[in-house]
Design a protein around this motif. Sequence first.
Motif, PDB file in Angstrom:
ATOM      1  N   ALA A   2       0.819  -1.218   0.000  1.00 17.79           N
ATOM      2  CA  ALA A   2       0.000   0.000   0.000  1.00 17.79           C
ATOM      3  C   ALA A   2       0.852   1.267   0.000  1.00 17.79           C
ATOM      4  O   ALA A   2       0.559   2.225  -0.724  1.00 17.79           O
ATOM      5  CB  ALA A   2      -0.938  -0.016   1.201  1.00 17.79           C
ATOM      6  N   GLN A   3       1.897   1.279   0.791  1.00 19.41           N
ATOM      7  CA  GLN A   3       2.678   2.505   0.904  1.00 19.41           C
ATOM      8  C   GLN A   3       3.444   2.804  -0.393  1.00 19.41           C
ATOM      9  O   GLN A   3       3.422   3.935  -0.895  1.00 19.41           O
ATOM     10  CB  GLN A   3       3.644   2.402   2.075  1.00 19.41           C
ATOM     11  CG  GLN A   3       4.420   3.701   2.301  1.00 19.41           C
ATOM     12  CD  GLN A   3       5.237   3.668   3.585  1.00 19.41           C
ATOM     13  OE1 GLN A   3       4.996   2.868   4.481  1.00 19.41           O
ATOM     14  NE2 GLN A   3       6.211   4.552   3.670  1.00 19.41           N
ATOM     15  N   GLU A   4       4.100   1.794  -0.957  1.00 25.64           N
ATOM     16  CA  GLU A   4       4.903   2.020  -2.168  1.00 25.64           C
ATOM     17  C   GLU A   4       4.029   2.508  -3.329  1.00 25.64           C
ATOM     18  O   GLU A   4       4.380   3.468  -4.034  1.00 25.64           O
ATOM     19  CB  GLU A   4       5.612   0.727  -2.570  1.00 25.64           C
ATOM     20  CG  GLU A   4       6.444   0.869  -3.830  1.00 25.64           C
ATOM     21  CD  GLU A   4       6.916  -0.473  -4.372  1.00 25.64           C
ATOM     22  OE1 GLU A   4       6.485  -1.517  -3.836  1.00 25.64           O
ATOM     23  OE2 GLU A   4       7.703  -0.475  -5.332  1.00 25.64           O
ATOM     24  N   ILE A   5       2.901   1.867  -3.511  1.00 23.47           N
ATOM     25  CA  ILE A   5       2.020   2.251  -4.612  1.00 23.47           C
ATOM     26  C   ILE A   5       1.487   3.667  -4.396  1.00 23.47           C
ATOM     27  O   ILE A   5       1.378   4.473  -5.334  1.00 23.47           O
ATOM     28  CB  ILE A   5       0.858   1.237  -4.732  1.00 23.47           C
ATOM     29  CG1 ILE A   5       1.402  -0.147  -5.111  1.00 23.47           C
ATOM     30  CG2 ILE A   5      -0.192   1.712  -5.725  1.00 23.47           C
ATOM     31  CD1 ILE A   5       2.020  -0.236  -6.483  1.00 23.47           C
ATOM     32  N   SER A   6       1.166   3.999  -3.153  1.00 28.03           N
ATOM     33  CA  SER A   6       0.659   5.339  -2.854  1.00 28.03           C
ATOM     34  C   SER A   6       1.724   6.391  -3.131  1.00 28.03           C
ATOM     35  O   SER A   6       1.435   7.466  -3.682  1.00 28.03           O
ATOM     36  CB  SER A   6       0.215   5.411  -1.389  1.00 28.03           C
ATOM     37  OG  SER A   6      -0.823   4.481  -1.141  1.00 28.03           O
ATOM     38  N   GLU A   7       2.945   6.092  -2.758  1.00 31.68           N
ATOM     39  CA  GLU A   7       4.029   7.047  -3.012  1.00 31.68           C
ATOM     40  C   GLU A   7       4.240   7.252  -4.513  1.00 31.68           C
ATOM     41  O   GLU A   7       4.555   8.367  -4.959  1.00 31.68           O
ATOM     42  CB  GLU A   7       5.317   6.539  -2.355  1.00 31.68           C
ATOM     43  CG  GLU A   7       5.279   6.654  -0.837  1.00 31.68           C
ATOM     44  CD  GLU A   7       6.443   5.953  -0.146  1.00 31.68           C
ATOM     45  OE1 GLU A   7       6.603   6.160   1.070  1.00 31.68           O
ATOM     46  OE2 GLU A   7       7.165   5.189  -0.820  1.00 31.68           O
ATOM     47  N   GLN A   8       4.043   6.213  -5.283  1.00 27.15           N
ATOM     48  CA  GLN A   8       4.187   6.361  -6.738  1.00 27.15           C
ATOM     49  C   GLN A   8       3.140   7.321  -7.302  1.00 27.15           C
ATOM     50  O   GLN A   8       3.444   8.127  -8.189  1.00 27.15           O
ATOM     51  CB  GLN A   8       4.072   4.996  -7.413  1.00 27.15           C
ATOM     52  CG  GLN A   8       5.274   4.098  -7.172  1.00 27.15           C
ATOM     53  CD  GLN A   8       5.078   2.699  -7.732  1.00 27.15           C
ATOM     54  OE1 GLN A   8       3.990   2.359  -8.200  1.00 27.15           O
ATOM     55  NE2 GLN A   8       6.119   1.881  -7.669  1.00 27.15           N
TER      56      GLN A   8
END
Lengths: 451, 483
Positions: free
Chosen positions: B215-221
Amino acid sequence: MGLNAEIILQAALDRVAGGWQAEAVFTNHDLSLTRFAGSRIHQNVSQTDATVRLRVERDGQTGVASTNRLDSDGLDDLARRAAAIGQKAAPNPDAAPLAGPPAEAVHSRIGWEASTAAADPVQRAEGARAVIAAGSQHGLEVSGAFSTESMHLAVANSRGLMSSHQGTTAKLLTVMMDGKGSSGYAQATSPDIDEIDAAAVGAEAAERGARSAGATDLEPGEYPVVLSEYAMHVVLEYLAEIAFSGLALLEGRSCMPLGERVMGDTVTIWDDGRDPSGLPAAIDFEGVAKQRVMLVEEGIGRGVVHDSVTAKRAGTTSTGHGLPAPNIWGPVAWNLFMAPGTTPRSELVAGMERGVLVTRFWYLSVVHSKRGLLTGMTKDGTFWVENGQIVRPIRNLRWTQSIPEAFSRISALSNTSQLILADYSGIAARVPAARIDSWNFTGATVAETDR
Amino acid sequence: MSGEVIERALDAAMGGGASYADVRTSEKRIESLSVKDGTLQGAESDLTAGFGVRVLVDGRWGFAASANSDPSDAEQAALRAVAIARASAIGGGSPVILDDTPPERGTYQTPFVEDPFAVSLDDKLRLLFDVDAEMGRVAGLTTRHATYGAVSEHKVFASSAGAHLEQDLVECGAGFTVTAVNDDEAQERTYPALGGQMVTGGFEAVRALDLVVHAQEISEQAVALLEAPQCPSGEMTVIIDSSQMALQVHESCGHPIELDRVLGMEASFAGTSFLTTDNLGVLQYGSSVVNIDADATAPGGLGTFGWDDEGVPAQNVPIVSAGRFVGYLTSRETAPIVGRQSMGSSRAGSWRQIPLIRMTNVNLRPGSAGSLEDLIADTDDGILLATNRSWSIDDRRLNFQFGTQIGWLIKDGRRAGMVRNPTYTGITPRFWGSCDAICGPSEWTLWGVPNCGKGEPMQTAHVGHGAAPARFRNVQVGVGRWG
């Protein structure tokens, strides 16, 4: 079908106990469709289904269930499932509120025609035969569909609301091809099947199909265009998603800022679910009466449609454009109208020095919502025009175009309009044809042997 | 639905003059949950049940469907179908001839470990709220949305030829979407694919998605895309990730191999196909590394079942072998036209609808290019495109243009930087002919596509596509004006 919507809705609401507020939505579709291809009827169907959807709400907790089992056991199970979910649901302070009862109850049959409701398979088959005959005269393979539908939507809730709408739709469409690249299309839609002239639909498509034989390539680039009503309709269908939705505006992905010039001053678009010249739907799925909403007025973004959730967030009231709540899609402008212009339809092409006449757009997709950037293909009759005359058919082209930009360059609108019903979304729009000074064609179709 | 409904419908249809009849009953249960921006947006339980009767009278089809389960309604529906079939004769043309698929009797159950309907609502909601909380740690998001869905269906097929088949199918899936918006851009990222991932199977498949972990990595993208450079325009080498390859297979292979389209039966709505019958066994559809099959037996696929809705058993058939086009998706009506037996891909979207030719699991077989990182390392100059955003293809399935949510330029075998709004376009056989590498089995995922539209009245099918990342040369990237 002999179902009494009000009794069923009340029976569903009566099964809700324990301090829940509740909303029940009844939908009944009787749909028959006769489909033809290869110049014969190859599919011929009839379906009927009625569903009740129950939404219960208490202190921000919401549960939803639906069923098409409308007997006593089915409704018992419906209420049990909705409450069971609601009891487990985390409270949502932004949940859709139940609509209050209007000052005057809405029970509409605008756009309900007995002729359509009573249509039988023989009537549809004879319409198909007339279309097939028109295409066969030109040696074209004929495909299409002739459908008739009766729809009943009724909504009741524990705040005392009880609203309903009944309508009918008849739609005949055809595509005619010669198997070597030519293609023609025509569609007629009306609440009244007696308004559908099958022979005329067939003749229109056949003329286009025959004329498009022997198409040649056109180098992609920017060209003036004349868009027929079919092409204009599908563009408005996509604007409903990326420009006219209250949710798109609230979430910052709309291509239409309100109060600003977004299109040329000849462009005026509104939504009106009660106009009998469209395909009326007088209430939405929350039971709210549909308002007429001005969306674009002389090129200025004026408004968006709302359901109860987006209205609450925007600090306004629902315009009656809600889908069954709650949902992820937000409100939808289903009944669009674009103001005609002053140019006789035949003069749209006559007034174009050189450019492309487009019958229809196909398989659009949103490339960038905030820019209003769409892509799609031309289909079913694309022609090159010089000195106001169609000089040759051309192979289908891919385009990638910002619609607000294009609608800022409309040089003429026909002084007539046509009612068209979308194939996929169900959005109906009454639209004129348009001449636009520039359209960005970004790719050509090649023969499959060209590798 | 009772067995009496089936018997009475078949008896009435045959007594009314049908030469063939079949009945499908279905009871379908659907659960859907949605958490948006930290609140439960939707929690819904849906139930739909009914039956459809399909008849052939003098070689013409008729079909009628009803939700009413009283046996007398079954008789009425059957007689309505017969009357409709008689009206079909008004259109003229040649009669329908079915293949000689033998009638079968049996049962099928989707294999699963954890019944998704037995998992508590609390557990499912906790998962979605946990995902939401992880997304919420990232500053700059405009919306965040986590979804879960499950379907169970009990259906029975019986025919006048003696077939009797009972199937219990179970599907479930989940995913999340985040958006980030500024004055000029609206960027979206989804995981694990556009619309999430859905499979046939149990809740174990949802747990395996590891939504919280990503969730965090995709959101940061999504936030980073707002400031990323615009994707360049020009001919480039592209590497397409697994989920976008699934969409590529769906649109440019799955649809054009539907034999009803090829024969013009969908011309007025879904379109036709460039894969005309004279191309069968002859056309070089793609390069020699391209192998595609239609496998209704693949574990976990949304197009996996025991029998199709004409009673034909699930099968795995080759579609493209070493780049050559060798097979179609067929039905009992269409297969004999090309001298074949139905391979079992005729399915209906619901009890209300007739079966049409639908994709099963149309899978691009894995290649020998190793992992995605191996493939990137093997690419000097190009672009990696990931996760579908937009899709459009012409009516013959030749001219396509797709957009992805994110791209990374590749320089000297390494990711050189993120780009936004990537698009690519091509002509189907030319594009597949430029495929020179496909990653291996470790990168292969069987994706679920639960929203495939076709037919009038329109039906929505659940289909599957297995794919691994693949590389294509000389592809037009960055279509349109972006100044």
